[in-house]
Design an enzyme around this catalytic site. Structure first.
Site, PDB file in Angstrom:
ATOM      1  N   SER A   1      -6.816 -20.729 -17.131  1.00  0.00           N
ATOM      2  CA  SER A   1      -5.532 -21.384 -16.896  1.00  0.00           C
ATOM      3  C   SER A   1      -4.540 -20.439 -16.230  1.00  0.00           C
ATOM      4  O   SER A   1      -4.330 -19.312 -16.686  1.00  0.00           O
ATOM      5  CB  SER A   1      -4.940 -21.879 -18.214  1.00  0.00           C
ATOM      6  OG  SER A   1      -5.654 -22.978 -18.710  1.00  0.00           O
TER       7      SER A   1
ATOM      8  N   ASP B   1       3.800 -27.764 -15.304  1.00  0.00           N
ATOM      9  CA  ASP B   1       3.102 -26.725 -16.078  1.00  0.00           C
ATOM     10  C   ASP B   1       2.950 -25.430 -15.285  1.00  0.00           C
ATOM     11  O   ASP B   1       1.855 -24.881 -15.146  1.00  0.00           O
ATOM     12  CB  ASP B   1       1.727 -27.226 -16.534  1.00  0.00           C
ATOM     13  CG  ASP B   1       1.109 -26.335 -17.620  1.00  0.00           C
ATOM     14  OD1 ASP B   1       1.825 -25.435 -18.112  1.00  0.00           O
ATOM     15  OD2 ASP B   1      -0.064 -26.541 -17.965  1.00  0.00           O
TER      16      ASP B   1
ATOM     17  N   HIS C   1       1.873 -23.335 -20.024  1.00  0.00           N
ATOM     18  CA  HIS C   1       1.253 -23.384 -21.357  1.00  0.00           C
ATOM     19  C   HIS C   1       0.596 -22.049 -21.728  1.00  0.00           C
ATOM     20  O   HIS C   1       0.310 -21.814 -22.899  1.00  0.00           O
ATOM     21  CB  HIS C   1       0.247 -24.536 -21.449  1.00  0.00           C
ATOM     22  CG  HIS C   1      -1.060 -24.316 -20.756  1.00  0.00           C
ATOM     23  ND1 HIS C   1      -1.370 -24.879 -19.542  1.00  0.00           N
ATOM     24  CD2 HIS C   1      -2.160 -23.605 -21.119  1.00  0.00           C
ATOM     25  CE1 HIS C   1      -2.598 -24.534 -19.196  1.00  0.00           C
ATOM     26  NE2 HIS C   1      -3.097 -23.752 -20.136  1.00  0.00           N
TER      27      HIS C   1
END
Length: 498
Positions: A229, A155, A125
């Site tokens: 992230s 992911d 992402h």
């Protein structure tokens, strides 16, 4: 220092001086080692921080939202909106005079180097939809990155850069060895601040946050914020044991609940992305449900465990192996299946084409099956429990029988046409549901068709009532129904007989 506050209000100036004098007169005691945390956090951070990178992405997006809102003629706000949007356009540089022109948007995330030649891991992402991806090293060097592969289900994404000299890399550790309460270190790029180190403990393992079919997250209270992230979660040996991916946060900042993809899950995905540029997961070809306590009781399966097969793909590997709807898979390739969500992960991690031993429970007895595993193609085959339709239909007044809180009718051409039930679907039609009955909580709908009761087919309402009466005589507390929707998709529902 018991009894003295750690701080005082600035308005209490004289009181603060008196307290300060009193505190100075008392010897300060060193905080216990446990309160300070492990002594080697700084050593680990110093050792690995040059392998942690910032990920910068840019993409072109539609700018139509900059158009001036259309207000009614003569609106008193017309002049205000004209001035506001005119000034906004004049301050947008490249889009000056072109309010609907595309614009460039930049975003930042984190990543880490796993090979000195320039292989970088991050979250999918972070780089999704990006036109350009740049890796920024800890010393500020910027390197254009190529996307080697990505996996949307876990992911993860794999990047490659071409440095002038070998880079500092880190290695993966074994996340299966993590213990609750063990210290971990997160390093990343929160809020675009650059290499930031935070520390905490492993709060939980095997977390399912409903983000995908293979959820198995490490939960940590190490501060993880937006921009972290894709960054690594280290153990105190400097090994990557997780990839920081998600947080729970009403405010957008850390509240001490962060989630990381375990290294055990990540390594298998990364190896495939590196070798093939894509993932190649195993595929069994079954639709599954959780074995609830009610379902386990109706199947005489104690305690509740395994994955209940709700349907079998006609072209899938499970079909020729003899696996059927109603079977409970309790072991796959030597690994115990404790609950439904265990099966998709185990199947996905098993090599495509392997002959796998599968242990099922059928009518209370264990049986062995051998399956030649197929390949799960993204977008074509999905390991997911069935979701029944939500549209309710008014109760059929010409019902034949009412039991289990359900209005039931034999299948007729009129009902088949009314509920648009496929010709291949056979059984007893649900025409209404008592709102006060347990059936109302099971997401059953008018137009659903009961195909089996406790693994025996029912052709009409008389068959169904006979089967229910038999179960009551046997002392069963619930009946396991195999229910089809109008399209023929199957699922199991346990209804109480009491």
């Amino acid at each position: 220092m018991v009894g003295f506050p750690l701080f005082v209000r600035q308005s209490c100036h004289s009181t603060a001086l008196a307290l300060a004098a009193a505190v100075v007169a008392i010897p300060l005691l060193a905080a216990p080692a446990a309160a300070r945390g492990p002594d080697n956090i700084a050593d680990v951070a110093e050792k690995v921080i040059d392998a942690v990178v910032n990920i910068s992405t840019s993409q072109t997006v539609d700018n139509r939202n900059n158009a001036v809102p259309q207000l009614p003629p003569g609106s008193p706000f017309g002049e205000f909106f004209d001035d506001f949007f005119k000034n906004r356009r004049n301050n947008q540089g490249d889009n000056q005079g072109r309010p609907n022109a595309p614009r460039r948007v930049n975003s930042l995330g984190s990543g880490f180097i796993i090979d000195p030649s320039g292989i970088v891991v991050t979250n999918n992402h972070v780089i999704a939809d990006a036109d350009e991806v740049t890796v920024i090293l800890n010393d500020g060097t910027r390197l254009k990155a190529e996307i080697l592969g990505r996996d949307t289900k876990v992911d993860l994404a794999l990047l490659r850069v071409k440095p002038e000299k070998p880079l500092i890399a880190v290695a993966f550790g074994d996340s299966d060895r993590l213990r609750l309460g063990e210290w971990v270190i997160a390093i990343g790029n929160p809020f675009s601040l650059g290499g930031t180190v935070t520390a905490g403990i492993v709060s939980a393992r095997h977390r399912d946050i409903n983000s995908g079919p293979y959820d198995n997250y490490i939960q940590t209270d190490a501060a993880i914020n937006r921009g972290n992230s894709g960054g690594p979660l280290f153990n105190l040996e400097g090994d990557v044991i997780g990839i920081n991916t998600a947080i729970i946060s009403p405010s957008g900042g850390s509240i001490g609940i962060g989630f990381a993809v375990p290294s055990k899950t990540a390594v298998a995905v990364i190896d495939q992305l590196r070798q093939f540029g894509e993932t190649r997961r195993g595929w069994l070809g079954v639709r599954i449900q959780q074995v609830t306590d009610e379902i386990a009781e109706s199947l005489n399966l104690k305690p509740a465990h395994g994955a209940l097969v709700a349907g079998v793909d006609e072209k899938g590997p499970a079909k020729p192996a003899g696996i059927e709807a109603g079977d409970v898979i309790v072991k796959f390739d030597g690994k115990d299946i404790h609950e439904m969500r265990d099966l998709p992960r185990v199947v996905a991690d098993t090599p495509v084409g392997k002959d796998v031993e599968v242990v099922i429970v059928r009518k209370g007895k264990e049986e062995n099956r051998t399956v030649k595993l197929g390949r799960l193609d993204d977008g074509e085959k999905k390991e997911a429990a069935l979701t029944p339709p939500k549209d309710a239909v008014p109760e059929d007044k010409s019902l034949v029988q009412k039991t289990l809180g359900l209005n039931l009718s034999n299948m007729t051409d009129d009902l088949r046409s009314r509920f648009k039930i496929k010709d291949s679907v056979k059984g007893v039609v649900i025409t209404g549901i008592d709102a006060q009955s347990p059936a109302a909580d099971k997401r059953l709908n008018a137009g659903d068709v009961i195909v089996e009761v406790s693994q025996e087919q029912v052709a009409n309402t008389a068959d169904l009532q006979k089967r229910v009466d038999q179960l009551k005589k046997e002392g069963r507390k619930s009946a396991l129904l195999l229910v089809a929707n109008a399209e023929g998709e199957l699922r199991f529902v346990a209804l109480t007989l009491q």
